[in-house]
Design a protein around this motif. Structure first.
Motif, PDB file in Angstrom:
ATOM      1  N   ASP A 170       0.882  -1.350   0.161  1.00 20.59           N
ATOM      2  CA  ASP A 170      -0.209  -0.042   0.192  1.00 20.59           C
ATOM      3  C   ASP A 170       0.644   1.245  -0.072  1.00 20.59           C
ATOM      4  O   ASP A 170       0.404   2.293  -0.693  1.00 20.59           O
ATOM      5  N   ALA A 171       1.880   1.257   0.699  1.00 23.89           N
ATOM      6  CA  ALA A 171       2.876   2.433   0.918  1.00 23.89           C
ATOM      7  C   ALA A 171       3.301   2.723  -0.606  1.00 23.89           C
ATOM      8  O   ALA A 171       3.691   3.923  -0.979  1.00 23.89           O
ATOM      9  N   HIS A 172       3.653   1.703  -1.211  1.00 23.21           N
ATOM     10  CA  HIS A 172       4.255   1.899  -2.700  1.00 23.21           C
ATOM     11  C   HIS A 172       3.205   2.391  -3.586  1.00 23.21           C
ATOM     12  O   HIS A 172       3.453   3.086  -4.622  1.00 23.21           O
ATOM     13  N   GLN A 173       2.092   1.964  -3.588  1.00 24.39           N
ATOM     14  CA  GLN A 173       1.035   2.551  -4.388  1.00 24.39           C
ATOM     15  C   GLN A 173       0.767   3.962  -3.976  1.00 24.39           C
ATOM     16  O   GLN A 173       0.426   4.682  -4.963  1.00 24.39           O
ATOM     17  N   LEU A 174       0.872   4.347  -2.772  1.00 25.16           N
ATOM     18  CA  LEU A 174       0.689   5.628  -2.474  1.00 25.16           C
ATOM     19  C   LEU A 174       1.669   6.622  -2.860  1.00 25.16           C
ATOM     20  O   LEU A 174       1.625   7.741  -3.349  1.00 25.16           O
ATOM     21  N   LEU A 175       2.825   6.138  -2.856  1.00 26.46           N
ATOM     22  CA  LEU A 175       4.090   6.703  -3.494  1.00 26.46           C
ATOM     23  C   LEU A 175       3.856   7.060  -5.019  1.00 26.46           C
ATOM     24  O   LEU A 175       4.385   7.956  -5.477  1.00 26.46           O
ATOM     25  N   HIS A 176       3.306   6.127  -5.696  1.00 26.48           N
ATOM     26  CA  HIS A 176       3.321   6.072  -6.967  1.00 26.48           C
ATOM     27  C   HIS A 176       2.029   7.268  -7.240  1.00 26.48           C
ATOM     28  O   HIS A 176       2.424   8.148  -8.242  1.00 26.48           O
ATOM     29  N   TRP A 177       1.120   7.238  -6.498  1.00 19.83           N
ATOM     30  CA  TRP A 177       0.177   8.267  -6.536  1.00 19.83           C
ATOM     31  C   TRP A 177       0.771   9.781  -6.325  1.00 19.83           C
ATOM     32  O   TRP A 177       0.558  10.736  -7.010  1.00 19.83           O
ATOM     33  N   ALA A 178       1.578   9.966  -5.196  1.00 17.25           N
ATOM     34  CA  ALA A 178       2.175  11.016  -5.132  1.00 17.25           C
ATOM     35  C   ALA A 178       3.331  11.457  -6.239  1.00 17.25           C
ATOM     36  O   ALA A 178       3.431  12.521  -6.386  1.00 17.25           O
ATOM     37  N   GLY A 179       3.908  10.512  -6.795  1.00 16.77           N
ATOM     38  CA  GLY A 179       4.481  10.721  -7.784  1.00 16.77           C
ATOM     39  C   GLY A 179       4.019  11.465  -8.998  1.00 16.77           C
ATOM     40  O   GLY A 179       4.631  12.219  -9.699  1.00 16.77           O
ATOM     41  N   GLU A 180       2.631  11.140  -9.332  1.00 23.19           N
ATOM     42  CA  GLU A 180       1.828  11.773 -10.229  1.00 23.19           C
ATOM     43  C   GLU A 180       1.846  13.298  -9.920  1.00 23.19           C
ATOM     44  O   GLU A 180       1.407  13.893 -10.744  1.00 23.19           O
ATOM     45  N   GLN A 181       2.040  13.686  -8.778  1.00 23.10           N
ATOM     46  CA  GLN A 181       1.749  15.162  -8.308  1.00 23.10           C
ATOM     47  C   GLN A 181       3.277  15.516  -7.872  1.00 23.10           C
ATOM     48  O   GLN A 181       3.309  16.905  -7.336  1.00 23.10           O
ATOM     49  N   GLY A 182       4.364  14.936  -8.635  1.00 25.15           N
ATOM     50  CA  GLY A 182       5.589  15.477  -8.217  1.00 25.15           C
ATOM     51  C   GLY A 182       6.153  15.517  -6.618  1.00 25.15           C
ATOM     52  O   GLY A 182       7.196  16.202  -6.438  1.00 25.15           O
ATOM     53  N   ARG A 183       5.437  14.750  -5.941  1.00 27.42           N
ATOM     54  CA  ARG A 183       5.795  14.430  -4.568  1.00 27.42           C
ATOM     55  C   ARG A 183       6.243  13.083  -3.999  1.00 27.42           C
ATOM     56  O   ARG A 183       6.211  13.040  -2.731  1.00 27.42           O
ATOM     57  N   LYS A 184       6.559  12.497  -5.000  1.00 24.67           N
ATOM     58  CA  LYS A 184       7.267  11.087  -4.522  1.00 24.67           C
ATOM     59  C   LYS A 184       8.340  11.134  -3.456  1.00 24.67           C
ATOM     60  O   LYS A 184       8.418  10.508  -2.387  1.00 24.67           O
ATOM     61  N   HIS A 185       9.224  11.935  -3.836  1.00 26.53           N
ATOM     62  CA  HIS A 185      10.484  12.160  -3.010  1.00 26.53           C
ATOM     63  C   HIS A 185       9.885  12.450  -1.489  1.00 26.53           C
ATOM     64  O   HIS A 185      10.570  12.030  -0.495  1.00 26.53           O
ATOM     65  N   ASP A 186       9.138  13.561  -1.381  1.00 32.77           N
ATOM     66  CA  ASP A 186       8.708  14.260  -0.048  1.00 32.77           C
ATOM     67  C   ASP A 186       8.285  13.220   0.617  1.00 32.77           C
ATOM     68  O   ASP A 186       8.203  12.891   1.819  1.00 32.77           O
ATOM     69  N   LEU A 187       7.194  12.350   0.312  1.00 26.70           N
ATOM     70  CA  LEU A 187       6.434  11.219   0.647  1.00 26.70           C
ATOM     71  C   LEU A 187       7.343  10.184   1.001  1.00 26.70           C
ATOM     72  O   LEU A 187       7.275   9.535   2.298  1.00 26.70           O
ATOM     73  N   LYS A 188       8.294   9.811   0.233  1.00 24.02           N
ATOM     74  CA  LYS A 188       9.115   8.684   0.559  1.00 24.02           C
ATOM     75  C   LYS A 188      10.054   9.121   1.888  1.00 24.02           C
ATOM     76  O   LYS A 188      10.078   8.271   2.736  1.00 24.02           O
ATOM     77  N   GLN A 189      10.447  10.281   1.992  1.00 26.04           N
ATOM     78  CA  GLN A 189      11.191  10.769   2.886  1.00 26.04           C
ATOM     79  C   GLN A 189      10.318  10.916   4.350  1.00 26.04           C
ATOM     80  O   GLN A 189      10.816  10.247   5.428  1.00 26.04           O
TER      81      GLN A 189
END
Length: 216
Positions: free
Chosen positions: A103-122
């Motif tokens: 689920d965390a990886h799915q959320l990261l993918h979604w965040a990536g579509e908004q240019g926020r994957k790095h921020d969410l990963k941290q």
């Protein structure tokens, strides 16, 4: 002439302490060398078969790697010290648990579509290792997304309907087919694979070598 940014692909899991250590070491080397770069995070599940309730972290490490309790304690102390030197706060505890991160990886993918994957990963690294939050809980994941300014309700909806499940599975399979069996795995310029947390000095040497390599 504009310098072409170095492409860096990082395959990792937010349950992996060496992944945040390795990233912080790499970031230190990137900052020190002033290397222009673009970072791309990719999914890897350390424990794809982990049940919903997770497992005590110490028990899991002993079971999976055959470590003794003394070795496990020594490893935690080492990682805590390394994290402190890199500005990351590990707060290991006896009741810490390992969880599945699909689920965390799915959320990261979604965040990536908004240019926020790095921020969410941290934020997810901090949520797990510093705040000891349960990243298998959809509400907790949505909370973390909301805390960095993403839409919490939209984040929860993504997790509830699993709309990115197959895309994430495809990405995981791709890296497994590339031979990635452990993380962190860092691919420089789509062709140079470096595994494990290498240390800031080694990363700096790698960056220096790549900067001198002739371009195709």
């Amino acid at each position: 002439m504009t310098e072409t940014p170095l492409r860096i692909d990082i395959i990792s899991d937010v349950m992996c302490p060496w992944c945040i250590i390795g990233y912080r070491q790499l970031k230190q080397a990137l900052d020190e060398t002033g290397t222009a770069h673009e970072l791309h995070w990719h999914p890897f599940e350390l424990n794809p078969e982990m049940p919903a309730e997770g497992q005590n972290m110490r028990e899991h490490i002993i079971e999976k790697y055959g470590s003794s309790p003394e070795q496990s304690e020594q490893s935690r102390a080492q990682m805590t010290a390394m994290g402190e030197a890199l500005g990351f706060d590990f707060r290991f505890a006896e009741d810490m648990r390992m969880h599945n991160t699909f689920d965390a990886h799915q959320l990261l993918h979604w965040a990536g579509e908004q240019g926020r994957k790095h921020d969410l990963k941290q934020a997810l690294f901090r949520a797990h290792f510093t705040d000891r939050r349960d990243l298998s809980d959809k509400a907790v994941l949505a909370d973390v997304a909301g805390e960095i300014g993403l839409d919490r309700d939209a984040a929860l909806a993504v997790l509830e309907d699993q709309r990115f499940a197959e895309i994430v599975r495809d990405h995981e399979r791709f890296w497994l087919k590339q031979g990635i069996q452990g993380v962190p795995a860092v691919v420089f310029d789509s062709q140079h694979l470096v595994t494990g947390a290498q240390g800031s000095e080694n990363y700096a040497r790698i960056l220096a070598h790549l900067s001198q390599a002739p371009t195709a």
